[in-house]
Write a protein that holds these residues in place. Structure first.
Motif, mmCIF file in Angstrom:
data_model
loop_
_atom_site.group_PDB
_atom_site.id
_atom_site.type_symbol
_atom_site.label_atom_id
_atom_site.label_comp_id
_atom_site.label_asym_id
_atom_site.label_seq_id
_atom_site.Cartn_x
_atom_site.Cartn_y
_atom_site.Cartn_z
ATOM 1 N N ASP A 28 -2.855 -52.218 -12.147
ATOM 2 C CA ASP A 28 -3.715 -52.493 -12.554
ATOM 3 C C ASP A 28 -4.874 -51.202 -13.426
ATOM 4 O O ASP A 28 -4.435 -51.613 -14.308
ATOM 5 C CB ASP A 28 -5.127 -52.595 -12.010
ATOM 6 C CG ASP A 28 -4.856 -54.872 -11.226
ATOM 7 O OD1 ASP A 28 -3.618 -55.294 -12.472
ATOM 8 O OD2 ASP A 28 -5.699 -55.318 -11.407
ATOM 9 N N GLU A 29 -4.365 -49.872 -12.594
ATOM 10 C CA GLU A 29 -5.451 -48.847 -13.289
ATOM 11 C C GLU A 29 -3.903 -48.633 -14.160
ATOM 12 O O GLU A 29 -4.662 -47.965 -15.580
ATOM 13 C CB GLU A 29 -5.862 -48.258 -11.999
ATOM 14 C CG GLU A 29 -6.500 -47.246 -12.284
ATOM 15 C CD GLU A 29 -6.331 -45.749 -11.246
ATOM 16 O OE1 GLU A 29 -6.010 -45.046 -11.176
ATOM 17 O OE2 GLU A 29 -7.632 -46.161 -10.217
ATOM 18 N N ARG A 31 -1.912 -49.930 -15.837
ATOM 19 C CA ARG A 31 -1.522 -51.330 -16.845
ATOM 20 C C ARG A 31 -2.547 -51.059 -17.881
ATOM 21 O O ARG A 31 -2.858 -51.282 -18.800
ATOM 22 C CB ARG A 31 -1.560 -52.125 -16.561
ATOM 23 C CG ARG A 31 0.462 -52.579 -15.254
ATOM 24 C CD ARG A 31 0.492 -53.844 -15.444
ATOM 25 N NE ARG A 31 1.963 -54.078 -14.911
ATOM 26 C CZ ARG A 31 2.455 -54.504 -13.463
ATOM 27 N NH1 ARG A 31 0.562 -54.873 -13.252
ATOM 28 N NH2 ARG A 31 3.268 -54.999 -13.286
ATOM 29 N N ILE A 32 -4.080 -51.055 -17.567
ATOM 30 C CA ILE A 32 -5.436 -50.981 -18.431
ATOM 31 C C ILE A 32 -4.930 -50.135 -19.657
ATOM 32 O O ILE A 32 -5.022 -50.278 -20.998
ATOM 33 C CB ILE A 32 -6.360 -51.402 -17.362
ATOM 34 C CG1 ILE A 32 -6.311 -52.520 -16.735
ATOM 35 C CG2 ILE A 32 -7.839 -51.483 -18.868
ATOM 36 C CD1 ILE A 32 -6.247 -53.943 -16.831
ATOM 37 N N LEU A 35 -2.379 -51.585 -22.117
ATOM 38 C CA LEU A 35 -2.965 -52.964 -22.872
ATOM 39 C C LEU A 35 -3.773 -52.645 -23.798
ATOM 40 O O LEU A 35 -3.841 -53.592 -24.577
ATOM 41 C CB LEU A 35 -3.044 -53.142 -21.479
ATOM 42 C CG LEU A 35 -1.813 -54.115 -20.367
ATOM 43 C CD1 LEU A 35 -3.102 -55.110 -19.775
ATOM 44 C CD2 LEU A 35 -1.527 -55.199 -21.068
ATOM 45 N N TYR A 36 -5.146 -51.097 -23.542
ATOM 46 C CA TYR A 36 -5.754 -51.016 -24.966
ATOM 47 C C TYR A 36 -5.331 -50.491 -25.582
ATOM 48 O O TYR A 36 -5.547 -51.026 -27.120
ATOM 49 C CB TYR A 36 -6.589 -50.120 -24.208
ATOM 50 C CG TYR A 36 -7.723 -50.683 -23.396
ATOM 51 C CD1 TYR A 36 -8.325 -51.840 -22.828
ATOM 52 C CD2 TYR A 36 -7.811 -49.549 -22.200
ATOM 53 C CE1 TYR A 36 -9.426 -51.767 -21.702
ATOM 54 C CE2 TYR A 36 -9.377 -49.445 -21.638
ATOM 55 C CZ TYR A 36 -10.177 -50.919 -21.794
ATOM 56 O OH TYR A 36 -10.605 -51.408 -20.050
ATOM 57 N N MET A 62 -5.977 -61.250 -16.233
ATOM 58 C CA MET A 62 -7.028 -60.382 -17.108
ATOM 59 C C MET A 62 -5.957 -59.711 -18.170
ATOM 60 O O MET A 62 -6.825 -59.234 -19.317
ATOM 61 C CB MET A 62 -7.441 -59.670 -16.080
ATOM 62 C CG MET A 62 -7.909 -58.024 -16.580
ATOM 63 S SD MET A 62 -8.483 -56.959 -14.538
ATOM 64 C CE MET A 62 -6.900 -56.628 -13.870
ATOM 65 N N TYR A 63 -4.605 -59.333 -18.126
ATOM 66 C CA TYR A 63 -4.289 -58.552 -19.456
ATOM 67 C C TYR A 63 -4.087 -59.138 -20.433
ATOM 68 O O TYR A 63 -4.429 -58.042 -21.272
ATOM 69 C CB TYR A 63 -2.324 -58.252 -18.869
ATOM 70 C CG TYR A 63 -2.845 -57.516 -17.208
ATOM 71 C CD1 TYR A 63 -3.506 -57.360 -17.259
ATOM 72 C CD2 TYR A 63 -1.656 -57.615 -16.608
ATOM 73 C CE1 TYR A 63 -3.548 -56.646 -15.308
ATOM 74 C CE2 TYR A 63 -0.963 -57.178 -15.681
ATOM 75 C CZ TYR A 63 -2.510 -56.944 -14.447
ATOM 76 O OH TYR A 63 -2.115 -55.508 -13.046
ATOM 77 N N VAL A 66 -6.839 -58.796 -21.493
ATOM 78 C CA VAL A 66 -7.511 -57.509 -22.902
ATOM 79 C C VAL A 66 -6.433 -57.243 -24.266
ATOM 80 O O VAL A 66 -7.177 -56.693 -24.485
ATOM 81 C CB VAL A 66 -7.042 -55.965 -21.967
ATOM 82 C CG1 VAL A 66 -6.691 -54.757 -22.066
ATOM 83 C CG2 VAL A 66 -7.915 -56.020 -20.324
ATOM 84 N N ALA A 71 -11.551 -53.277 -24.968
ATOM 85 C CA ALA A 71 -12.151 -53.180 -23.715
ATOM 86 C C ALA A 71 -13.461 -53.962 -23.116
ATOM 87 O O ALA A 71 -13.360 -54.247 -21.994
ATOM 88 C CB ALA A 71 -12.354 -51.267 -23.840
ATOM 89 N N LEU A 74 -13.482 -55.621 -20.051
ATOM 90 C CA LEU A 74 -13.648 -55.441 -18.758
ATOM 91 C C LEU A 74 -15.126 -55.164 -18.671
ATOM 92 O O LEU A 74 -15.288 -54.718 -18.326
ATOM 93 C CB LEU A 74 -12.269 -54.694 -18.568
ATOM 94 C CG LEU A 74 -11.013 -54.935 -18.762
ATOM 95 C CD1 LEU A 74 -10.141 -53.995 -17.911
ATOM 96 C CD2 LEU A 74 -10.768 -55.957 -17.661
#
Length: 158
Positions: A28-29, A31-32, A35-36, A62-63, A66, A71, A74
């Motif tokens: 996740d760290e 990918r975030i 995704l932003y 969650m993805y 986003v 942002a 989250l």
């Protein structure tokens, strides 16, 4: 459709590409931020009244949140600014099929930074979309023309 097309893989950081090339699944760290950046692309297209298609492995709910909300998806403590942070209207197309059908297709792909060995990790991470998400599920067992027709029908009827 005459819409702009974006392949999300083109927007991975060099670090993410290197990690995947080494056979290490993204977390996740990793990918975030990616995704932003994709959300920002979609927001820019929406602002200019341009429809777009984004090919993206938005594996988790969650993805997808986003991609829709940026942002703010989250950051629950962030004050809501109507208009500025309004959710994007996105139809997610979940291309669904058995792993034993998809894996050989992936193995035929050449010149991509993600090795086929990582495919199972994506299947393990997958959270198929569910209501109330805005999505359709299309079987990849159908012919390509039938898949395209089903997607176009969903776009123009919804």
């Amino acid at each position: 459709l005459g819409w702009k097309f974006y392949d999300a893989d083109d927007y991975h950081s060099p670090e993410n590409k290197k990690k995947m090339a080494e056979g290490i699944p993204l977390n996740d760290e990793d990918r975030i931020p990616w995704l932003y950046a994709l959300h920002d692309i979609l927001r820019r297209e929406e602002s200019s009244k341009q429809d777009a298609v984004l090919a993206c492995s938005a594996l988790k709910k969650m993805y997808r949140c986003v991609l829709v909300s940026g942002a703010s998806a989250l950051e629950s403590n962030q004050p809501e600014n109507p208009g500025e942070n309004a959710a994007l209207k996105i139809l997610f197309v979940h291309l669904d099929g058995p792993i034993d059908l998809i894996a050989p297709r992936l193995e035929k792909r050449r010149g991509h930074f993600m090795p086929p060995e990582l495919f199972k990790s994506q299947f393990d991470t997958l959270e198929p979309p569910r209501a109330p998400e805005n999505f359709i599920t299309v079987s990849v067992e159908k012919s390509l023309p039938k898949i395209v027709l089903e997607i176009e029908k969903a776009i123009f009827s919804g």
